[in-house]
Design a protein around this motif. Sequence first.
Motif, PDB file in Angstrom:
ATOM      1  N   LYS A 129      -2.129   4.509   2.676  1.00  0.00           N
ATOM      2  CA  LYS A 129      -1.992   5.377   1.495  1.00  0.00           C
ATOM      3  C   LYS A 129      -2.371   6.823   1.824  1.00  0.00           C
ATOM      4  O   LYS A 129      -1.800   7.763   1.278  1.00  0.00           O
ATOM      5  N   ASP A 130      -3.315   7.005   2.748  1.00  0.00           N
ATOM      6  CA  ASP A 130      -3.674   8.367   3.158  1.00  0.00           C
ATOM      7  C   ASP A 130      -2.565   9.011   3.997  1.00  0.00           C
ATOM      8  O   ASP A 130      -2.357  10.224   3.928  1.00  0.00           O
ATOM      9  N   VAL A 135       0.612   8.502   3.575  1.00  0.00           N
ATOM     10  CA  VAL A 135       1.623   8.958   2.604  1.00  0.00           C
ATOM     11  C   VAL A 135       1.116  10.218   1.894  1.00  0.00           C
ATOM     12  O   VAL A 135       1.829  11.224   1.784  1.00  0.00           O
ATOM     13  N   LYS A 136      -0.140  10.141   1.429  1.00  0.00           N
ATOM     14  CA  LYS A 136      -0.708  11.266   0.659  1.00  0.00           C
ATOM     15  C   LYS A 136      -0.676  12.564   1.466  1.00  0.00           C
ATOM     16  O   LYS A 136      -0.241  13.613   0.976  1.00  0.00           O
ATOM     17  N   THR A 138       2.116  -5.115  -6.174  1.00  0.00           N
ATOM     18  CA  THR A 138       2.699  -3.842  -6.620  1.00  0.00           C
ATOM     19  C   THR A 138       3.846  -4.094  -7.593  1.00  0.00           C
ATOM     20  O   THR A 138       4.559  -5.097  -7.473  1.00  0.00           O
ATOM     21  N   GLU A 143       0.844  -1.209   0.000  1.00  0.00           N
ATOM     22  CA  GLU A 143       0.000   0.000   0.000  1.00  0.00           C
ATOM     23  C   GLU A 143       0.881   1.261   0.000  1.00  0.00           C
ATOM     24  O   GLU A 143       0.591   2.225  -0.699  1.00  0.00           O
ATOM     25  N   VAL A 144       1.942   1.239   0.809  1.00  0.00           N
ATOM     26  CA  VAL A 144       2.846   2.403   0.851  1.00  0.00           C
ATOM     27  C   VAL A 144       3.527   2.568  -0.507  1.00  0.00           C
ATOM     28  O   VAL A 144       3.599   3.670  -1.059  1.00  0.00           O
ATOM     29  N   SER A 145       3.999   1.454  -1.088  1.00  0.00           N
ATOM     30  CA  SER A 145       4.684   1.558  -2.387  1.00  0.00           C
ATOM     31  C   SER A 145       3.712   2.010  -3.471  1.00  0.00           C
ATOM     32  O   SER A 145       4.061   2.845  -4.307  1.00  0.00           O
ATOM     33  N   ASN A 146       2.501   1.482  -3.447  1.00  0.00           N
ATOM     34  CA  ASN A 146       1.516   1.906  -4.456  1.00  0.00           C
ATOM     35  C   ASN A 146       1.141   3.382  -4.306  1.00  0.00           C
ATOM     36  O   ASN A 146       0.740   4.022  -5.274  1.00  0.00           O
ATOM     37  N   ALA A 147       1.281   3.908  -3.081  1.00  0.00           N
ATOM     38  CA  ALA A 147       0.965   5.328  -2.858  1.00  0.00           C
ATOM     39  C   ALA A 147       2.133   6.229  -3.263  1.00  0.00           C
ATOM     40  O   ALA A 147       2.049   7.449  -3.119  1.00  0.00           O
ATOM     41  N   ASN A 201      -5.687   4.810   6.732  1.00  0.00           N
ATOM     42  CA  ASN A 201      -5.116   3.940   5.699  1.00  0.00           C
ATOM     43  C   ASN A 201      -3.692   4.406   5.405  1.00  0.00           C
ATOM     44  O   ASN A 201      -3.424   5.609   5.369  1.00  0.00           O
ATOM     45  N   SER A 258      -1.427   2.909  11.114  1.00  0.00           N
ATOM     46  CA  SER A 258      -2.146   2.594   9.873  1.00  0.00           C
ATOM     47  C   SER A 258      -3.044   1.386  10.086  1.00  0.00           C
ATOM     48  O   SER A 258      -2.791   0.548  10.962  1.00  0.00           O
TER      49      SER A 258
END
Length: 359
Positions: A346-347, A349-350, A68, A37-41, A344, A252
């Motif tokens: 990804k959030d 990271v975002k 990923t 999830e982190v890499s995809n973000a 999450n 997370s």
Amino acid sequence: MQFNKDFCEKFNIKYPIFQAGMGKTMGTPTTPELVYEVSNAGGVGFLGASGLTLDEIENSVKEIKKNTDKPFGVGTLLPFDIAAQSESRDEVRNIIKQKYPEHFTYVKALCEEYQIEFQELPAKETVSRRVAEEQIDLILDLEVPFISMGLGDVTYLVTRTKNTNTKTLGLVGNVKTAKIHNDAGIDIIVAQGYEAGGHTGKIANFALLPQVVDAVNVPVLAAGGIGDGRGIAASVAFGCVGAWIGTAFLFSKEVDIYSQHQRQLIEGSSEDFVVSTTYTGKPSRIYKTEILEKWNSQNLPTLPMPLQFVLFDDFVWSAEQSKKYELMNNPAGQISGMINEVKNAKDIVKEMVQEFEAL
Ligand SMILES: Cc1cc2nc3c(=O)[nH]c(=O)nc-3n(C[C@H](O)[C@H](O)[C@H](O)COP(=O)(O)O)c2cc1C
């Protein structure tokens, strides 16, 4: 602010936000899901291999690769200052029973006091150089883009990764070790300050980061106490190319840790995360459990790793079996005091990227 383009291009990453490899101690902080999830973000997720079997590492890496096509890494520990001669838990236990019977009696009494049934951790092996070397061989066979190493023999790691496509990261807590990693040929140095969760050194980041940046000629990531875009921006101001972040990702949804431990993080203030040798024998920043106060108020000396580690692994295992999760080892950093919401990955990271870019 802007991220360092040259660094991102060289290592083929979108954002230099590395989610730290966190070993298995009280559940699995770095699940394959968290990593991908982190890499995809756009960040770089890391699986913490410490405490995982070779099969678990292989299965996790396969799951990450299935989910990923972005770069990720695996984090290892390669200790070279092991105090006991043996890597078998039974043998280490026998050393404790023969040489330090009072320690053994103390831990059993602690269990009784908390109505915990004492049980020996079933795992056969303990921390050993051979286990770490086998992990490194496997990680390289699996062609993982990044490998990191905390506590250890950097020359071995760099030699083993030569002629592979795997890039190396070495964790350091002072300038002397940073120079050793630099001279050994590491690709990226992670400078980890005193604020950090888990095993940590004595120098805080305001003093550590500029000195490490000045002392080496490879890119430096800042680690310890970074929980939002401001922390990343401060690291960049010190000359770092990005950040290596552990504790903030314990908040997370993708981590697999006991809810009681996540609660300790959510409710704890920075003062509740203290450096202690009690659970592992090496200084590690962890949640201030009642067990730390108990250990500090008795007179037995802390044993070196892996003796203290094996002694307390049995306690932690027994506490877990008796569902006394709040007494287990819960490593996390001072920045826990700032974060009080689970999101999450990804959030996370975002939001860090948005905050950083807005500065
Ligand atoms: C729960 C936990 C487990 C960790 N396990 C490891 C580990 O197995 N190997 C390692 O090199 N570092 C480990 N660390 C340290 C992290 O790699 C990282 O340097 C640190 O979390 C950065 O500081 P922060 O927690 O303030 O973000 C761990 C940290 C935590 C919080």
